[in-house]
Design a protein around this motif. Structure first.
Motif, PDB file in Angstrom:
ATOM      1  N   ALA A 277      -0.146  12.716  10.355  1.00 18.16           N
ATOM      2  CA  ALA A 277      -1.298  12.188  10.374  1.00 18.16           C
ATOM      3  C   ALA A 277      -1.560  11.138   9.082  1.00 18.16           C
ATOM      4  CB  ALA A 277      -2.575  13.071  10.582  1.00 18.16           C
ATOM      5  N   ILE A 278      -1.374  11.913   7.990  1.00 19.39           N
ATOM      6  CA  ILE A 278      -1.335  11.051   6.587  1.00 19.39           C
ATOM      7  C   ILE A 278      -0.427   9.886   6.542  1.00 19.39           C
ATOM      8  CG2 ILE A 278      -1.414  11.225   4.044  1.00 19.39           C
ATOM      9  CD1 ILE A 278      -1.758  14.125   4.401  1.00 19.39           C
ATOM     10  N   HIS A 279       0.594  10.047   7.138  1.00 19.99           N
ATOM     11  CA  HIS A 279       1.545   8.867   6.956  1.00 19.99           C
ATOM     12  C   HIS A 279       1.018   7.987   8.064  1.00 19.99           C
ATOM     13  CE1 HIS A 279       5.139   6.677   8.227  1.00 19.99           C
ATOM     14  NE2 HIS A 279       5.683   7.059   7.021  1.00 19.99           N
ATOM     15  N   LYS A 280       0.542   8.120   9.080  1.00 18.07           N
ATOM     16  CA  LYS A 280      -0.220   7.068   9.726  1.00 18.07           C
ATOM     17  C   LYS A 280      -1.439   6.395   9.275  1.00 18.07           C
ATOM     18  CE  LYS A 280      -2.182   6.650  14.822  1.00 18.07           C
ATOM     19  NZ  LYS A 280      -2.679   7.362  15.826  1.00 18.07           N
ATOM     20  N   VAL A 281      -2.250   7.129   8.582  1.00 18.47           N
ATOM     21  CA  VAL A 281      -3.191   6.379   7.627  1.00 18.47           C
ATOM     22  C   VAL A 281      -2.723   5.468   6.669  1.00 18.47           C
ATOM     23  CG1 VAL A 281      -5.104   6.965   6.074  1.00 18.47           C
ATOM     24  CG2 VAL A 281      -4.938   8.317   8.370  1.00 18.47           C
ATOM     25  N   ILE A 282      -1.824   6.095   6.060  1.00 16.04           N
ATOM     26  CA  ILE A 282      -1.183   5.042   5.034  1.00 16.04           C
ATOM     27  C   ILE A 282      -0.453   3.863   5.707  1.00 16.04           C
ATOM     28  CG2 ILE A 282       0.722   5.036   3.302  1.00 16.04           C
ATOM     29  CD1 ILE A 282       0.056   7.956   2.798  1.00 16.04           C
ATOM     30  N   LYS A 283       0.201   4.001   6.693  1.00 16.34           N
ATOM     31  CA  LYS A 283       0.837   2.673   7.261  1.00 16.34           C
ATOM     32  C   LYS A 283      -0.356   1.776   7.877  1.00 16.34           C
ATOM     33  CE  LYS A 283       4.468   1.821   8.549  1.00 16.34           C
ATOM     34  NZ  LYS A 283       5.280   0.930   7.641  1.00 16.34           N
ATOM     35  N   GLN A 284      -1.546   2.345   8.391  1.00 15.89           N
ATOM     36  CA  GLN A 284      -2.528   1.608   8.822  1.00 15.89           C
ATOM     37  C   GLN A 284      -3.137   0.734   7.731  1.00 15.89           C
ATOM     38  OE1 GLN A 284      -5.043   4.693  10.959  1.00 15.89           O
ATOM     39  NE2 GLN A 284      -3.917   4.104  12.860  1.00 15.89           N
ATOM     40  N   VAL A 285      -3.252   1.554   6.591  1.00 18.91           N
ATOM     41  CA  VAL A 285      -3.763   0.730   5.472  1.00 18.91           C
ATOM     42  C   VAL A 285      -2.881  -0.407   5.013  1.00 18.91           C
ATOM     43  CG1 VAL A 285      -4.369   1.089   2.958  1.00 18.91           C
ATOM     44  CG2 VAL A 285      -5.351   2.411   4.576  1.00 18.91           C
ATOM     45  N   PHE A 286      -1.381  -0.246   4.984  1.00 14.99           N
ATOM     46  CA  PHE A 286      -0.489  -1.126   4.456  1.00 14.99           C
ATOM     47  C   PHE A 286      -0.737  -2.311   5.551  1.00 14.99           C
ATOM     48  CE2 PHE A 286       1.838   1.883   2.231  1.00 14.99           C
ATOM     49  CZ  PHE A 286       1.476   1.478   0.846  1.00 14.99           C
ATOM     50  N   ALA A 287      -0.872  -2.090   6.990  1.00 19.32           N
ATOM     51  CA  ALA A 287      -0.888  -2.966   7.790  1.00 19.32           C
ATOM     52  C   ALA A 287      -2.280  -4.032   7.590  1.00 19.32           C
ATOM     53  CB  ALA A 287      -1.041  -2.579   9.395  1.00 19.32           C
ATOM     54  N   ARG A 288      -3.470  -3.256   7.484  1.00 20.85           N
ATOM     55  CA  ARG A 288      -4.729  -3.904   7.102  1.00 20.85           C
ATOM     56  C   ARG A 288      -4.555  -4.773   5.930  1.00 20.85           C
ATOM     57  NH1 ARG A 288      -9.316  -2.804   9.900  1.00 20.85           N
ATOM     58  NH2 ARG A 288      -9.037  -0.852  11.257  1.00 20.85           N
ATOM     59  N   MET A 308       6.039  -1.249   3.782  1.00 18.12           N
ATOM     60  CA  MET A 308       5.844  -0.159   2.971  1.00 18.12           C
ATOM     61  C   MET A 308       5.345   1.313   3.687  1.00 18.12           C
ATOM     62  SD  MET A 308       3.885  -1.887  -0.251  1.00 18.12           S
ATOM     63  CE  MET A 308       4.808  -3.359  -1.192  1.00 18.12           C
ATOM     64  N   SER A 309       5.821   2.344   3.334  1.00 17.62           N
ATOM     65  CA  SER A 309       5.336   3.576   3.752  1.00 17.62           C
ATOM     66  C   SER A 309       4.788   4.602   2.707  1.00 17.62           C
ATOM     67  CB  SER A 309       6.656   4.197   4.375  1.00 17.62           C
ATOM     68  OG  SER A 309       7.511   4.323   3.617  1.00 17.62           O
ATOM     69  N   ALA A 310       4.508   5.671   3.167  1.00 22.06           N
ATOM     70  CA  ALA A 310       3.898   6.649   2.134  1.00 22.06           C
ATOM     71  C   ALA A 310       4.693   6.765   0.836  1.00 22.06           C
ATOM     72  CB  ALA A 310       3.647   7.924   2.830  1.00 22.06           C
ATOM     73  N   HIS A 311       6.152   6.929   1.178  1.00 25.96           N
ATOM     74  CA  HIS A 311       7.106   7.105   0.103  1.00 25.96           C
ATOM     75  C   HIS A 311       7.094   6.422  -1.130  1.00 25.96           C
ATOM     76  CE1 HIS A 311       9.521  10.819  -1.178  1.00 25.96           C
ATOM     77  NE2 HIS A 311      10.693   9.948  -1.524  1.00 25.96           N
ATOM     78  N   TRP A 312       6.774   5.110  -0.605  1.00 24.98           N
ATOM     79  CA  TRP A 312       6.544   4.049  -1.892  1.00 24.98           C
ATOM     80  C   TRP A 312       5.863   4.420  -3.036  1.00 24.98           C
ATOM     81  CZ3 TRP A 312       8.136  -1.687  -1.345  1.00 24.98           C
ATOM     82  CH2 TRP A 312       9.032  -2.042  -0.439  1.00 24.98           C
TER      83      TRP A 312
END
Length: 367
Positions: A277-288, A308-312
């Motif tokens: 779920a956290i990974h999904k939130v981070i991907k959504q932020v990068f998309a926005r 980009m992804s969370a591990h970045w």
């Protein structure tokens, strides 16, 4: 693990002699399930090992081979199959048992091949120790040596500052974004940047993990291999912690052994969320954020951001710490690397400093 994940192969009695096995397995599928059970407390490891075992036994099933019949030549053929898979099995991954099984979405890189070999060697070593098998073919194949490339998956300083400005000033005004969601997004990115946590570690973190010792604040972390360590809490993270807790209706400082998740649900902060779920939130932020950059005429940068992804974030904090002069050993300990050599992937920092030092080389001195 579901029954259709790993196809049943011929019974162990078809290829095993005495001494008797130390596991009650009637075939390869049940033997692998017993092996996987060892990793049930480490969800990420379990998923990676399950995926590799499923893929390998699926391939062996197509060859008409049981685990005990795999030779070194077969092991090499399997690794070559991963590196150059037939087109018919490439696509969106689907579990075996469906009509269109897809174990790969692309050929594996040398790094991924090395990881696959290591997992399968571990699997076979367990089977040998359990007297289920008598040999480990993956221990005999040629090791795949992967050069350590300098880390490139990180946000440069200017981009990180731009992202912070976006999180604080723009994201709360985006359509469909509530103030609570925006605050949580800002907290997630701030936390990851200042701690270097993996998202699995963040998902399991509690507010009570913030501890004060002799006037200094530390953050307890349960890392890889269930190893407990402590990470320094920076001044900026400490301020952000108090601000975020107040926004959640909590006291500015956490209490000892407080069970409140460091990141909870927007509607119910006391309820934990998963790493996925956290990974999904981070991907959504990068998309926005990428869409925001594109709207400002920065299309090339936007394409970079959306990948980009969370591990970045973990790579970003390591790079920035080194760039700001934090000693190499401290950075290695902050990231909790098992070997200092792992931290060497961030040599791009030294490379950039070396380039800056040489920019004026050979120029005539000004009068």
């Amino acid at each position: 693990m579901e029954d259709n994940l790993i196809p049943a192969a011929r019974p162990v009695t078809a290829y095993r002699d005495q001494p008797p096995a130390l596991i009650r397995a009637t075939d390869d599928a049940s033997a692998v399930r017993i092996w996987l059970e060892r990793y049930h407390r480490s969800p990420n490891t379990f998923r990676a090992y399950e995926r590799e075992a499923h893929r390998f036994l699926g391939w062996a099933h197509m060859q008409g081979l049981a685990m005990g019949q795999i030779t070194v030549e077969d092991a090499n053929n399997y690794l070559r199959w991963l590196a150059n898979p037939p087109q018919g099995i490439i696509g969106k991954k689907k579990r075996r048992g469906t009509d269109d099984w897809r174990p790969l979405n692309k050929p594996l890189s040398e790094k991924s091949l090395s990881h696959s070999r290591t997992i399968l060697a571990t699997l076979y070593r367990f089977m040998c120790d359990a007297n289920y098998l008598t040999g480990n073919p993956f221990a005999l194949v040629e090791r795949i040596v992967v050069p350590k490339e300098p880390m490139e998956r990180y946000l440069e300083k200017d981009l990180w500052q731009h992202l912070q400005d976006y999180l604080s000033d723009v994201l709360p005004t985006e359509p469909g974004v509530t103030q609570a969601h925006a605050e949580r997004c800002g907290w997630i990115f701030t936390f990851l940047y200042h701690t270097g946590f993996r998202i699995s570690e963040l998902a399991g973190a509690k507010m009570g993990d913030f501890r004060q010792r002799e006037g200094k604040w530390w953050l307890r972390v349960l890392g890889k291999g269930k190893k407990i360590d402590f990470v320094p809490v920076t001044d900026l993270l400490f301020v952000a912690l108090g601000r975020y807790r107040i926004s959640q209706g909590l006291s500015p400082l956490p209490s000892f052994a407080e069970e409140t998740p460091v990141v909870g649900r927007v509607s119910k902060p006391q309820a934990p969320v998963t790493a996925q779920a956290i990974h999904k939130v981070i991907k959504q932020v990068f998309a926005r954020f990428g869409a925001h950059l594109e709207s400002q005429g920065q299309a090339a940068l936007a394409q970079h951001v959306v990948r980009m992804s969370a591990h970045w974030m973990r790579h970003t904090t390591a790079s920035h710490q080194l760039a700001e002069g934090v000693p190499f050993l401290h950075v290695s300990k902050n990231l909790r690397h098992g070997k200092p050599d792992t931290t060497m992937i961030y040599t791009h920092v030294e490379r950039d400093q070396r380039h800056d030092a040489m920019r004026g080389f050979g120029k005539k001195p000004t009068a």
